[in-house]
Design an enzyme around this catalytic site. Sequence first.
Site, PDB file in Angstrom:
ATOM      1  N   THR A   1       0.823  -1.209   0.000  1.00 50.13           N
ATOM      2  CA  THR A   1       0.000   0.000   0.000  1.00 50.13           C
ATOM      3  C   THR A   1       0.857   1.258   0.000  1.00 50.13           C
ATOM      4  O   THR A   1       0.476   2.291  -0.558  1.00 50.13           O
ATOM      5  CB  THR A   1      -0.921  -0.011   1.237  1.00 50.13           C
ATOM      6  OG1 THR A   1      -1.826  -1.092   1.081  1.00 50.13           O
ATOM      7  CG2 THR A   1      -1.699   1.277   1.399  1.00 50.13           C
TER       8      THR A   1
ATOM      9  N   SER B   1       1.356  -7.717  -0.925  1.00 46.37           N
ATOM     10  CA  SER B   1       2.031  -8.741  -0.111  1.00 46.37           C
ATOM     11  C   SER B   1       1.164  -9.954   0.191  1.00 46.37           C
ATOM     12  O   SER B   1       1.665 -10.972   0.649  1.00 46.37           O
ATOM     13  CB  SER B   1       2.609  -8.139   1.170  1.00 46.37           C
ATOM     14  OG  SER B   1       1.624  -7.950   2.151  1.00 46.37           O
TER      15      SER B   1
ATOM     16  N   THR C   1       1.653  -4.343   4.248  1.00 44.29           N
ATOM     17  CA  THR C   1       1.457  -4.665   5.671  1.00 44.29           C
ATOM     18  C   THR C   1       0.954  -6.089   5.896  1.00 44.29           C
ATOM     19  O   THR C   1       1.161  -6.661   6.959  1.00 44.29           O
ATOM     20  CB  THR C   1       0.434  -3.701   6.320  1.00 44.29           C
ATOM     21  OG1 THR C   1      -0.803  -3.800   5.601  1.00 44.29           O
ATOM     22  CG2 THR C   1       0.916  -2.272   6.321  1.00 44.29           C
ATOM     23  N   ASP C   2       0.253  -6.640   4.880  1.00 45.26           N
ATOM     24  CA  ASP C   2      -0.488  -7.874   5.141  1.00 45.26           C
ATOM     25  C   ASP C   2       0.378  -9.071   5.530  1.00 45.26           C
ATOM     26  O   ASP C   2      -0.038  -9.891   6.359  1.00 45.26           O
ATOM     27  CB  ASP C   2      -1.371  -8.224   3.935  1.00 45.26           C
ATOM     28  CG  ASP C   2      -2.581  -7.292   3.848  1.00 45.26           C
ATOM     29  OD1 ASP C   2      -2.874  -6.607   4.848  1.00 45.26           O
ATOM     30  OD2 ASP C   2      -3.230  -7.252   2.785  1.00 45.26           O
TER      31      ASP C   2
HETATM   32  C1  SIN Z   1      -0.191  -5.316   0.942  1.00 47.04           C
HETATM   33  O1  SIN Z   1      -0.017  -5.962   1.967  1.00 47.04           O
HETATM   34  O2  SIN Z   1       0.613  -5.361  -0.024  1.00 47.04           O
HETATM   35  C2  SIN Z   1      -1.394  -4.471   0.769  1.00 47.04           C
HETATM   36  C3  SIN Z   1      -1.928  -3.976   2.029  1.00 47.04           C
HETATM   37  C4  SIN Z   1      -1.021  -3.026   2.745  1.00 47.04           C
HETATM   38  O3  SIN Z   1       0.122  -2.797   2.409  1.00 47.04           O
HETATM   39  O4  SIN Z   1      -1.525  -2.432   3.741  1.00 47.04           O
END
Ligand code: SIN
Length: 349
Positions: A22, A77, A110-111
């Site tokens: 993100t 991710s 983050t995921d």
């Molecule tokens: C991801 O994990 O690539 C998308 C979601 C995020 O980064 O919060």
Amino acid sequence: MTSDVNKQFIAKQIVVLGTGGTIAGKSASATDNVDYVASEVGIETLLAAIPSLGDAAGKASYGGCELLCEQVAQVDSKDMTFEVWQRLLERCTHWLAQPQVQGIVITHGTDTLEETAFFLHSVLKTHNFLSKPVVLTCAMRPSTAVAPDGPQNLLDALAVASSDQIQAVVAVCAGAIHSAVDVQKVHNYRLDAFSSGDAGALGYVKEGNLVVYRNLYQKNELKMPLSSVFTASAAINNIANLNFLPRVEIVLNHSGATGEVVLDLLAQRTATSFNKLAGIVVAATGNGTISQALERALQTAEAAGVVVWRSSRCAFGTLVGREATQFGDSGGLTPVKARIALMLSLIHH
Ligand code: SIN
């Protein structure tokens, strides 16, 4: 004398490796923090968007360190793969071995950030690469948001990467520094989306200054028999072997768990299949409890040669009094991290 003089002219560098997420996301509307496409913006553009990172000559720098960047991947991710892990590991080992490199920052979704952080930590620690900081950072809002969190997280990550206080793989988000072993994503929307649970954050970044409350290596904080993981992952002499990480699945205990999912996995398991099931991590309820039917199925799996580890699906806490009982102990790791530890520990098998 000569060497001291020369030393002064070796410019320190921080390497920033982009993998997507993100933090590199784009939304059609600046007020939309949810309906965006992750992994659209390159790492150079993300750095260029932070005015304080440009020096007089227009080169990117932070705290006197030159910034180098590489786009290692551009993935959401949720789609993270062993191939990307392999490339990341290769770039980390390359750059950490360069004397002028002070530290590494990795931008990541983050995921699954906690999984990549734990994987890198496990392998890099085995190989004694962690005399420098490796800092994963991220964002909960896309780069196009009215108030994106990515730029501040990146600045905080650079502060950690430029410091001598942290010699580990850590995650930096919303001003907090989390260890790779303890960190987990605990919120789907808030900017402060990560927690280190009962262990607490290692410290915080305040206006570019670190406040470190505990040092990762002053005591053994690896909460499982990770010695086995580290010994086993030392087998990764040729990191191409990562393509052959043993297959480990996570199975959840829940109301009405019948264990059929385990029996189905066993039924698919043929002696010749390339990704033959090698291990199961059971995300047990509470303090490691498993329904009778699922327990029987897991015993069948064990009897068939599948290694079974027990973890808890509770967000916080570690199993108490379960160490000597049936199935391997995940040592307080969350199910997703226990899976990585088990994959690494099974490399020899
Ligand atoms: C991801 O994990 O690539 C998308 C979601 C995020 O980064 O919060």
